[in-house]
Design a protein around this motif. Structure first.
Motif, PDB file in Angstrom:
ATOM      1  N   ALA B 151     -12.058   5.553  13.045  1.00 33.25           N
ATOM      2  CA  ALA B 151     -12.020   4.029  13.017  1.00 33.25           C
ATOM      3  C   ALA B 151     -12.758   3.652  12.072  1.00 33.25           C
ATOM      4  O   ALA B 151     -12.541   2.512  11.609  1.00 33.25           O
ATOM      5  CB  ALA B 151     -12.386   3.686  14.512  1.00 33.25           C
ATOM      6  N   TRP B 152     -13.709   4.389  11.279  1.00 35.52           N
ATOM      7  CA  TRP B 152     -14.614   4.001  10.620  1.00 35.52           C
ATOM      8  C   TRP B 152     -14.507   4.765   9.277  1.00 35.52           C
ATOM      9  O   TRP B 152     -15.492   5.706   9.032  1.00 35.52           O
ATOM     10  CB  TRP B 152     -15.927   3.945  11.134  1.00 35.52           C
ATOM     11  N   PRO B 153     -13.563   4.631   8.399  1.00 33.41           N
ATOM     12  CA  PRO B 153     -13.323   5.276   7.156  1.00 33.41           C
ATOM     13  C   PRO B 153     -14.387   5.171   6.012  1.00 33.41           C
ATOM     14  O   PRO B 153     -14.660   5.734   5.320  1.00 33.41           O
ATOM     15  CB  PRO B 153     -12.093   4.850   6.650  1.00 33.41           C
ATOM     16  N   GLN B 154     -15.097   4.094   6.242  1.00 32.77           N
ATOM     17  CA  GLN B 154     -16.488   3.661   5.369  1.00 32.77           C
ATOM     18  C   GLN B 154     -17.178   2.774   5.849  1.00 32.77           C
ATOM     19  O   GLN B 154     -17.179   2.129   6.801  1.00 32.77           O
ATOM     20  CB  GLN B 154     -15.654   3.147   4.091  1.00 32.77           C
ATOM     21  N   GLY B 155     -18.540   2.772   5.280  1.00 31.13           N
ATOM     22  CA  GLY B 155     -19.434   1.962   5.725  1.00 31.13           C
ATOM     23  C   GLY B 155     -19.406   0.614   5.407  1.00 31.13           C
ATOM     24  O   GLY B 155     -18.560   0.067   4.569  1.00 31.13           O
ATOM     25  N   VAL B 156     -20.138  -0.222   6.005  1.00 34.90           N
ATOM     26  CA  VAL B 156     -19.932  -1.775   6.337  1.00 34.90           C
ATOM     27  C   VAL B 156     -20.285  -2.335   4.688  1.00 34.90           C
ATOM     28  O   VAL B 156     -19.670  -3.576   4.468  1.00 34.90           O
ATOM     29  CB  VAL B 156     -20.466  -2.528   7.241  1.00 34.90           C
ATOM     30  N   SER B 157     -21.018  -1.766   3.876  1.00 32.72           N
ATOM     31  CA  SER B 157     -21.609  -2.119   2.614  1.00 32.72           C
ATOM     32  C   SER B 157     -20.837  -1.796   1.414  1.00 32.72           C
ATOM     33  O   SER B 157     -21.252  -2.063   0.464  1.00 32.72           O
ATOM     34  CB  SER B 157     -22.798  -2.096   2.444  1.00 32.72           C
ATOM     35  N   VAL B 158     -19.604  -1.074   1.604  1.00 30.98           N
ATOM     36  CA  VAL B 158     -19.185  -0.401   0.581  1.00 30.98           C
ATOM     37  C   VAL B 158     -18.321  -1.498  -0.302  1.00 30.98           C
ATOM     38  O   VAL B 158     -17.564  -2.318  -0.013  1.00 30.98           O
ATOM     39  CB  VAL B 158     -18.044   0.611   1.032  1.00 30.98           C
ATOM     40  N   GLN B 159     -18.460  -1.479  -1.542  1.00 28.90           N
ATOM     41  CA  GLN B 159     -17.803  -2.510  -2.481  1.00 28.90           C
ATOM     42  C   GLN B 159     -17.618  -1.627  -3.785  1.00 28.90           C
ATOM     43  O   GLN B 159     -18.242  -0.708  -4.238  1.00 28.90           O
ATOM     44  CB  GLN B 159     -19.189  -3.597  -2.898  1.00 28.90           C
ATOM     45  N   SER B 160     -16.413  -2.055  -4.472  1.00 29.00           N
ATOM     46  CA  SER B 160     -16.095  -1.335  -5.516  1.00 29.00           C
ATOM     47  C   SER B 160     -16.589  -2.145  -7.012  1.00 29.00           C
ATOM     48  O   SER B 160     -16.985  -3.355  -6.758  1.00 29.00           O
ATOM     49  CB  SER B 160     -14.589  -1.574  -5.796  1.00 29.00           C
ATOM     50  N   VAL B 161     -17.002  -1.435  -7.824  1.00 31.43           N
ATOM     51  CA  VAL B 161     -17.209  -2.031  -9.254  1.00 31.43           C
ATOM     52  C   VAL B 161     -16.055  -2.861  -9.642  1.00 31.43           C
ATOM     53  O   VAL B 161     -14.859  -2.429  -9.687  1.00 31.43           O
ATOM     54  CB  VAL B 161     -17.521  -1.035 -10.055  1.00 31.43           C
ATOM     55  N   PRO B 162     -16.292  -4.182  -9.647  1.00 30.79           N
ATOM     56  CA  PRO B 162     -15.352  -5.197  -9.869  1.00 30.79           C
ATOM     57  C   PRO B 162     -14.202  -5.034 -10.826  1.00 30.79           C
ATOM     58  O   PRO B 162     -13.000  -4.980 -10.607  1.00 30.79           O
ATOM     59  CB  PRO B 162     -16.153  -6.520 -10.268  1.00 30.79           C
ATOM     60  N   ASP B 163     -14.753  -4.466 -11.911  1.00 29.88           N
ATOM     61  CA  ASP B 163     -13.900  -4.125 -13.174  1.00 29.88           C
ATOM     62  C   ASP B 163     -13.149  -2.790 -13.052  1.00 29.88           C
ATOM     63  O   ASP B 163     -12.439  -2.193 -13.880  1.00 29.88           O
ATOM     64  CB  ASP B 163     -14.214  -4.424 -14.799  1.00 29.88           C
TER      65      ASP B 163
END
Lengths: 98, 205
Positions: B151-163
């Protein structure tokens, strides 16, 4: 645990103007840096049984963290006090070869 | 490790082959290829001051029960094992804690695994690096491998590099369950030796 089992590696920032590691400097190598030195403290044993403690906090050896005592080991469905989030079928646990 | 030691089971990192980085075509899980076989404490990344490094990180650890760590894990530590171990005595707080983990759905699967914080979570943290927070690899920036039933494939703070999102030059890792994530390291600091390592909540150390 993940760091202990190997998820770690070196990262070197070089600086062409560095007096020690830059071009022609005393410690320059083909990569423009010295020889990284990494020191670790590890335990090696021939067999798992020689580890001081093989068990997790629930007394399980394998599938660490996946069961609570007397629940899934007996094939019982997961049941928690209060709200049950999901209905969980029995789960077969792997056992470690002797 | 030292050649005098017998084989042992490890996890580790490896440089993947890309269109511009090739090697010995070492076959890895998930249809990926490494430039060579994984080496303990490798690969070392050699960067240059003020020249950024970009990373597309794939979690290729096994899924399901095979993804369990092979050493004893203290599942009572916050962030390890069953999610409701975090607050076992307070139903209200437990629900808060579970929503904190940003489940993809309330009950994505009908199996026990959907309730667990998996042992095969992984990320990258550049220890000592001057890194923007979206790429820091904090304890809440882990991902599970693609195809993991959780149910939790990633942590809550995962962010992609915008570009690096919707950029035809690089793989898109913006989906929560794609098994990959992106990092940007500025290298805006003096020459030094650092190390990068996993930082997943509850199972790092």
């Amino acid at each position: 645990m993940n760091v202990y089992v190997g998820e770690a590696a070196g990262y070197v920032i070089t600086d062409p103007s560095d007096p020690l590691f830059g071009p022609g400097a005393p410690y320059e190598t083909s990569l423009g840096l010295g020889i990284p030195l990494i020191i670790q403290d590890r335990t090696f044993v021939p067999q798992d049984a020689q580890l001081y403690n093989q068990y997790d906090a629930n007394g399980n050896v394998l599938s660490y963290g996946r069961t609570r005592p007397g629940m899934l080991l007996a094939g019982a469905a997961m049941a928690t006090s209060g709200t049950t989030m999901c209905t969980c079928p029995p789960r077969t646990l792997a056992t470690r070869a002797a | 490790m030292h050649s005098d030691l017998p084989p042992t089971t490890l996890r580790g990192y490896v440089q993947l082959e890309t269109s511009v980085v090739t090697g010995s075509h070492y076959a890895l899980p998930g249809g990926k290829f490494g430039v060579d076989a994984p080496h303990f404490l490798g690969p070392t990344i050699v960067a240059q001051k003020d020249r950024p490094v970009r990373i597309t990180f794939y979690n290729l650890l096994p899924t399901g029960a095979a993804g369990d760590l092979f050493l004893p894990v203290d599942s009572t530590i916050m962030g390890s094992g069953e999610a409701n171990h975090m607050h076992p005595y307070d139903q209200r707080r437990r629900l808060v804690a579970m929503s904190w983990m940003k489940p993809a759905t309330r009950c994505a699967t009908s199996t026990e695994d959907g309730r667990l914080l998996q042992d095969n979570r992984a990320t990258l943290h550049l220890h000592g690096g001057n890194v923007p927070w979206i790429s820091d690899g904090t304890p809440h920036q882990w991902i599970t491998p693609a195809g993991e039933a959780t149910a939790w494939p990633q942590g809550v703070s995962v962010q992609s590099v915008p570009d690096m999102v919707n950029n035809p030059a690089v793989p898109d890792c913006s989906a929560p369950n794609d098994g990959c994530q992106t990092f940007f390291y500025t290298n805006q600091q003096s020459a030094r030796l650092m190390f990068y390592h996993d930082h997943s909540w509850g199972i790092t150390a």
